[in-house]
Scaffold this motif. Structure first.
Motif, PDB file in Angstrom:
ATOM      1  N   SER A   1       0.873  -1.399  -0.060  1.00 23.06           N
ATOM      2  CA  SER A   1      -0.032  -0.016  -0.087  1.00 23.06           C
ATOM      3  C   SER A   1       0.788   1.233  -0.142  1.00 23.06           C
ATOM      4  CB  SER A   1      -0.914   0.132   1.300  1.00 23.06           C
ATOM      5  OG  SER A   1      -1.759  -1.184   1.122  1.00 23.06           O
ATOM      6  N   TRP A   2       2.011   1.316   0.837  1.00 24.74           N
ATOM      7  CA  TRP A   2       2.775   2.482   0.817  1.00 24.74           C
ATOM      8  C   TRP A   2       3.544   2.592  -0.672  1.00 24.74           C
ATOM      9  CZ3 TRP A   2       8.129   3.306  -0.024  1.00 24.74           C
ATOM     10  CH2 TRP A   2       8.470   4.429   0.346  1.00 24.74           C
ATOM     11  N   LEU A   3       3.880   1.547  -1.275  1.00 23.71           N
ATOM     12  CA  LEU A   3       4.336   1.703  -2.436  1.00 23.71           C
ATOM     13  C   LEU A   3       3.329   2.094  -3.461  1.00 23.71           C
ATOM     14  CD1 LEU A   3       6.885  -1.610  -2.392  1.00 23.71           C
ATOM     15  CD2 LEU A   3       7.616   0.929  -2.447  1.00 23.71           C
ATOM     16  N   ARG A   4       2.113   1.487  -3.472  1.00 19.08           N
ATOM     17  CA  ARG A   4       1.198   2.039  -4.602  1.00 19.08           C
ATOM     18  C   ARG A   4       0.950   3.515  -4.471  1.00 19.08           C
ATOM     19  NH1 ARG A   4      -1.939  -2.078  -3.977  1.00 19.08           N
ATOM     20  NH2 ARG A   4      -2.905  -1.440  -1.882  1.00 19.08           N
ATOM     21  N   ARG A   5       0.746   4.037  -3.052  1.00 23.72           N
ATOM     22  CA  ARG A   5       0.603   5.283  -3.160  1.00 23.72           C
ATOM     23  C   ARG A   5       1.915   6.395  -3.624  1.00 23.72           C
ATOM     24  NH1 ARG A   5      -0.812   3.826   1.924  1.00 23.72           N
ATOM     25  NH2 ARG A   5       1.239   4.692   2.908  1.00 23.72           N
ATOM     26  N   ARG A   6       3.025   5.577  -3.727  1.00 22.15           N
ATOM     27  CA  ARG A   6       4.210   6.426  -4.280  1.00 22.15           C
ATOM     28  C   ARG A   6       4.392   6.220  -5.796  1.00 22.15           C
ATOM     29  NH1 ARG A   6       3.661   6.551   0.496  1.00 22.15           N
ATOM     30  NH2 ARG A   6       5.033   8.023   1.813  1.00 22.15           N
ATOM     31  N   LEU A   7       3.724   5.084  -6.197  1.00 22.39           N
ATOM     32  CA  LEU A   7       3.939   4.546  -7.660  1.00 22.39           C
ATOM     33  C   LEU A   7       2.677   4.827  -8.436  1.00 22.39           C
ATOM     34  CD1 LEU A   7       5.827   1.250  -6.949  1.00 22.39           C
ATOM     35  CD2 LEU A   7       6.846   3.247  -8.254  1.00 22.39           C
ATOM     36  N   GLY A   8       1.700   4.989  -7.905  1.00 23.20           N
ATOM     37  CA  GLY A   8       0.483   5.285  -8.599  1.00 23.20           C
ATOM     38  C   GLY A   8      -0.238   3.990  -9.401  1.00 23.20           C
ATOM     39  N   ASN A   9       0.558   2.843  -9.029  1.00 20.11           N
ATOM     40  CA  ASN A   9      -0.053   1.641  -9.643  1.00 20.11           C
ATOM     41  C   ASN A   9       0.084   0.500  -8.907  1.00 20.11           C
ATOM     42  OD1 ASN A   9       1.864  -0.220 -11.200  1.00 20.11           O
ATOM     43  ND2 ASN A   9       2.342   1.500 -11.905  1.00 20.11           N
ATOM     44  N   ALA A  10      -0.752  -0.489  -8.831  1.00 17.18           N
ATOM     45  CA  ALA A  10      -0.890  -1.789  -8.170  1.00 17.18           C
ATOM     46  C   ALA A  10       0.277  -2.562  -8.537  1.00 17.18           C
ATOM     47  CB  ALA A  10      -1.933  -2.311  -7.973  1.00 17.18           C
ATOM     48  N   TRP A  11       0.336  -2.914  -9.862  1.00 19.84           N
ATOM     49  CA  TRP A  11       1.572  -3.842 -10.471  1.00 19.84           C
ATOM     50  C   TRP A  11       3.006  -3.419 -10.028  1.00 19.84           C
ATOM     51  CZ3 TRP A  11      -2.747  -1.921 -13.288  1.00 19.84           C
ATOM     52  CH2 TRP A  11      -3.644  -2.866 -13.622  1.00 19.84           C
ATOM     53  N   ASP A  12       3.450  -2.301 -10.368  1.00 20.25           N
ATOM     54  CA  ASP A  12       4.674  -1.986  -9.949  1.00 20.25           C
ATOM     55  C   ASP A  12       4.930  -2.113  -8.368  1.00 20.25           C
ATOM     56  OD1 ASP A  12       5.619  -1.744 -12.641  1.00 20.25           O
ATOM     57  OD2 ASP A  12       5.106   0.695 -12.548  1.00 20.25           O
TER      58      ASP A  12
END
Length: 169
Positions: free
Chosen positions: A25-36
């Motif tokens: 979730s933390w990474l998704r907020r920074r990247l803007g997509n779930a796959w990455d």
């Protein structure tokens, strides 16, 4: 789970189960997509699994995961930036000179490997090394571009070569 001390019976499996969705979730907020975000989360846990850090000794597992995840996130953005710069340069080539998709992939992999090899070098040292190796510039030309002495360029090059040797070991 909070960031309390993990009991010694905690395993990698427990760490993964308890913190994967939080990290993702933390990474998704920074990247803007779930796959990455999912990829980087998995990479983070693989790094943790391969590290010398004893999971039983972790006092703040989220802080540790965040540190590893941030490093991977920085690397991800650097790779993306490098890839975009390469694709932008390719767009300026005449159609007859554009490499095949396979050749582009090989060049991108080489550029990423070179970027990783030089990671950690100060910016002027890195630039001096790249100008020397990729453009064939001599020390005098590099010194003029960097506005430093040739002696400084020699130090930069020695530092870069030593760095490359140590990374390769």
């Amino acid at each position: 789970m909070n960031d309390a001390v993990l009991p010694t019976e905690h395993t990698f499996d427990n760490l993964y189960r308890e913190h994967r969705s939080w990290l993702e979730s933390w990474l998704r907020r920074r990247l803007g997509n779930a796959w990455d975000a999912a990829d980087l989360s998995q990479d983070t846990f693989l790094r943790v699994l391969g590290s010398a850090q004893s999971l039983a000794q972790l006092q703040e597992p989220r802080a540790y995961l965040l540190t590893v995840g941030k490093r991977l996130l920085i690397n991800f953005h650097q790779r993306r930036s490098l890839e975009q710069a390469y694709l932008k340069a390719l767009a300026t080539l005449p159609e007859a000179c554009v490499p095949s998709p396979e050749q582009r992939w090989i060049v991108l992999q080489a550029l990423q490997a070179l970027d990783e090899l030089l990671d950690g070098l100060p910016h002027p040292v890195r630039r001096a090394f790249l100008w020397s190796q990729l453009e064939g510039l001599g020390y005098r030309e590099i010194a003029e571009r960097l506005r430093v002495s040739e002696r400084t360029v020699k130090r930069y090059m020695a530092q870069a070569y030593e760095h490359c040797l140590l990374v390769e070991l």
